[in-house]
Design an enzyme around this catalytic site. Structure first.
Site, PDB file in Angstrom:
ATOM      1  N   GLU A  25      -7.214   4.775   7.844  1.00 27.93           N
ATOM      2  CA  GLU A  25      -6.200   5.820   7.888  1.00 27.93           C
ATOM      3  C   GLU A  25      -7.268   6.315   7.363  1.00 27.93           C
ATOM      4  O   GLU A  25      -7.918   7.617   7.307  1.00 27.93           O
ATOM      5  CB  GLU A  25      -5.413   6.702   6.570  1.00 27.93           C
ATOM      6  CG  GLU A  25      -4.110   5.817   7.408  1.00 27.93           C
ATOM      7  CD  GLU A  25      -2.961   5.059   6.308  1.00 27.93           C
ATOM      8  OE1 GLU A  25      -3.150   5.842   5.237  1.00 27.93           O
ATOM      9  OE2 GLU A  25      -2.160   4.391   7.577  1.00 27.93           O
ATOM     10  N   HIS A  47      -9.196   1.044   4.658  1.00 28.63           N
ATOM     11  CA  HIS A  47      -7.476   0.904   5.866  1.00 28.63           C
ATOM     12  C   HIS A  47      -8.291   1.930   7.309  1.00 28.63           C
ATOM     13  O   HIS A  47      -9.348   2.977   6.637  1.00 28.63           O
ATOM     14  CB  HIS A  47      -7.154   1.821   4.642  1.00 28.63           C
ATOM     15  CG  HIS A  47      -5.636   2.177   5.613  1.00 28.63           C
ATOM     16  ND1 HIS A  47      -5.144   2.789   6.213  1.00 28.63           N
ATOM     17  CD2 HIS A  47      -4.415   0.921   5.080  1.00 28.63           C
ATOM     18  CE1 HIS A  47      -3.983   2.410   6.849  1.00 28.63           C
ATOM     19  NE2 HIS A  47      -3.897   1.334   5.783  1.00 28.63           N
ATOM     20  N   LYS A  71      -0.154   4.110  -0.316  1.00 26.56           N
ATOM     21  CA  LYS A  71      -0.470   5.327   0.502  1.00 26.56           C
ATOM     22  C   LYS A  71      -0.716   6.698  -0.700  1.00 26.56           C
ATOM     23  O   LYS A  71      -0.265   6.448  -1.836  1.00 26.56           O
ATOM     24  CB  LYS A  71       0.296   5.486   2.152  1.00 26.56           C
ATOM     25  CG  LYS A  71      -0.539   4.585   2.393  1.00 26.56           C
ATOM     26  CD  LYS A  71       0.293   4.444   4.328  1.00 26.56           C
ATOM     27  CE  LYS A  71       0.344   3.167   4.234  1.00 26.56           C
ATOM     28  NZ  LYS A  71      -0.046   3.280   6.692  1.00 26.56           N
ATOM     29  N   ASN A  99       0.941  -0.791   0.324  1.00 20.52           N
ATOM     30  CA  ASN A  99      -0.003  -0.473  -0.327  1.00 20.52           C
ATOM     31  C   ASN A  99       0.945   1.129  -0.123  1.00 20.52           C
ATOM     32  O   ASN A  99       1.465   1.026   1.129  1.00 20.52           O
ATOM     33  CB  ASN A  99      -0.964  -0.222   1.413  1.00 20.52           C
ATOM     34  CG  ASN A  99      -1.472   1.246   1.270  1.00 20.52           C
ATOM     35  OD1 ASN A  99      -2.130   1.924   1.091  1.00 20.52           O
ATOM     36  ND2 ASN A  99      -2.386   1.250   2.110  1.00 20.52           N
ATOM     37  N   GLU A 151      -5.330  -5.250  10.531  1.00 17.47           N
ATOM     38  CA  GLU A 151      -3.986  -3.844  11.081  1.00 17.47           C
ATOM     39  C   GLU A 151      -4.013  -4.070  12.294  1.00 17.47           C
ATOM     40  O   GLU A 151      -5.150  -2.346  11.928  1.00 17.47           O
ATOM     41  CB  GLU A 151      -4.040  -3.358   9.886  1.00 17.47           C
ATOM     42  CG  GLU A 151      -4.348  -3.967   8.928  1.00 17.47           C
ATOM     43  CD  GLU A 151      -3.329  -2.857   7.734  1.00 17.47           C
ATOM     44  OE1 GLU A 151      -1.950  -2.982   7.431  1.00 17.47           O
ATOM     45  OE2 GLU A 151      -3.933  -1.885   7.411  1.00 17.47           O
ATOM     46  N   GLY A 176       2.383   2.306  11.273  1.00 19.24           N
ATOM     47  CA  GLY A 176       3.701   3.079  10.776  1.00 19.24           C
ATOM     48  C   GLY A 176       4.117   3.753  11.734  1.00 19.24           C
ATOM     49  O   GLY A 176       4.488   4.822  12.004  1.00 19.24           O
ATOM     50  N   SER A 228       3.998  -1.772  10.200  1.00 13.90           N
ATOM     51  CA  SER A 228       5.391  -2.714  10.371  1.00 13.90           C
ATOM     52  C   SER A 228       5.653  -3.824  10.273  1.00 13.90           C
ATOM     53  O   SER A 228       7.232  -4.372  10.449  1.00 13.90           O
ATOM     54  CB  SER A 228       5.512  -2.230  11.762  1.00 13.90           C
ATOM     55  OG  SER A 228       5.189  -0.688  12.340  1.00 13.90           O
TER      56      SER A 228
HETATM   57  C1  PEP Z   1      -0.645  -0.061   6.558  1.00  8.88           C
HETATM   58  O1  PEP Z   1      -1.100   0.673   6.033  1.00  8.88           O
HETATM   59  O2  PEP Z   1      -1.656  -1.182   5.752  1.00  8.88           O
HETATM   60  C2  PEP Z   1       0.622  -0.613   6.898  1.00  8.88           C
HETATM   61  C3  PEP Z   1       0.429  -1.043   7.174  1.00  8.88           C
HETATM   62  O3  PEP Z   1       1.970   0.158   6.932  1.00  8.88           O
HETATM   63  P1  PEP Z   1       3.142   0.187   7.816  1.00  8.88           P
HETATM   64  O4  PEP Z   1       3.306  -1.359   6.668  1.00  8.88           O
HETATM   65  O5  PEP Z   1       3.859   1.571   7.096  1.00  8.88           O
HETATM   66  O6  PEP Z   1       2.741  -0.405   9.030  1.00  8.88           O
END
Ligand code: PEP
Length: 254
Positions: free
Chosen positions: A100, A98, A14, A12, A170, A176, A216
């Site tokens: 966000e 997601h 973003k 992703n 997630e 992040g 992460s």
């Molecule tokens: C994500 O945005 O779905 C995500 C898991 O980000 P990151 O891997 O940077 O934590």
């Protein structure tokens, strides 16, 4: 690493990467991942790069995904992008709900389920994201929150549609932040989701649906996470922005 469900690892990106940067990144991934057949690799660039990236991806083992889509069909929805417009670029997957978008665009489970149904109506495979916040986890509400999100976001989908639906667990506190859920924490929630799918749909759905972990994920933790019995891949943010880290995650997982 043997599993009856094929691993699915999605990047992703973003709101990152110009068109030129996107093309470079995909060319690099094509070179690195040439011949990798054991994993479905999905790349989710920003909308602005879909057209060029789809051209570069032709005749590769990479699949294209979008990061969001409208619940509506074509029409008067300024700023939105619908499934049929995505399909023009051979998009096959779409990330929905997601954290966000849940947090900053106010998306709720009812909207996500309408989007998931619209995705299926257009033969796009949704990647439906769920996950608890740190406050939820610390107050012992992880399962309650995940259950509500799963029930609401998948409402109205048939068992057949579920076979072509991916779930991404997630934990919001791990996205992040550099904090990864431990393998035990991830496995525990993945197993919980799978049991929930059996009760909401049936055993076949529970056995077949792929559940990705996100938060992460990096080369250093990918293998251990994906070796868990109910972890069928990863949704990767930051580490998907570079050829080396994303391709290492994939190679280390097979
Ligand atoms: C994500 O945005 O779905 C995500 C898991 O980000 P990151 O891997 O940077 O934590």
């Amino acid at each position: 690493m043997e599993k009856d469900r094929k691993l699915i690892i999605a990047g992703n990106w973003k709101m990152n990467k110009t068109v030129a940067e996107s093309v470079d990144l995909v060319n690099g991934l094509k070179r690195e991942l040439h011949g990798v057949k054991e994993v479905d690799v999905v790349i989710c660039p920003p909308y602005t790069a879909l057209s060029e990236v789809s051209k570069v991806m032709i005749e590769s083992n990479l699949r294209l995904g979008a990061q969001n889509m409208s619940e509506h069909g074509p029409g008067a929805h300024t700023g939105e992008v619908c499934a049929s417009l995505l399909k023009e670029f051979s998009v096959r997957y779409v990330i929905l709900g997601h954290s966000e978008r849940r947090q900053f665009q106010g998306e709720n489970d009812a909207l996500i389920s309408r989007k998931a149904r619209a995705a299926h109506a257009a033969s796009l495979k949704p990647i439906v994201c769920v996950g608890e916040t740190l406050a939820d986890r610390e107050s012992g509400r992880t399962e309650e929150v995940v259950r509500t999100q799963i029930e609401g976001s998948l409402a109205g989908l048939s068992a057949d549609q579920m076979h072509d639906t991916v779930i991404a667990y997630e934990p919001v506190w791990a996205i992040g932040t550099g904090k990864t859920a431990t393998t035990e924490q991830a496995q525990e929630v993945h197993a919980f989701i799978r049991k929930l799918l059996a009760s909401l749909f049936d055993e076949t759905v529970a056995r077949k649906v792929r559940i990705q972990y996100g938060g992460s994920v990096k080369p250093g933790n990918a293998r251990e996470l994906m070796s868990q019995p109910d972890v069928d891949g990863a949704l990767v943010g930051g580490a998907s922005l570079e050829v080396r880290s994303f391709s290492d995650i994939i190679k280390l997982s097979v």
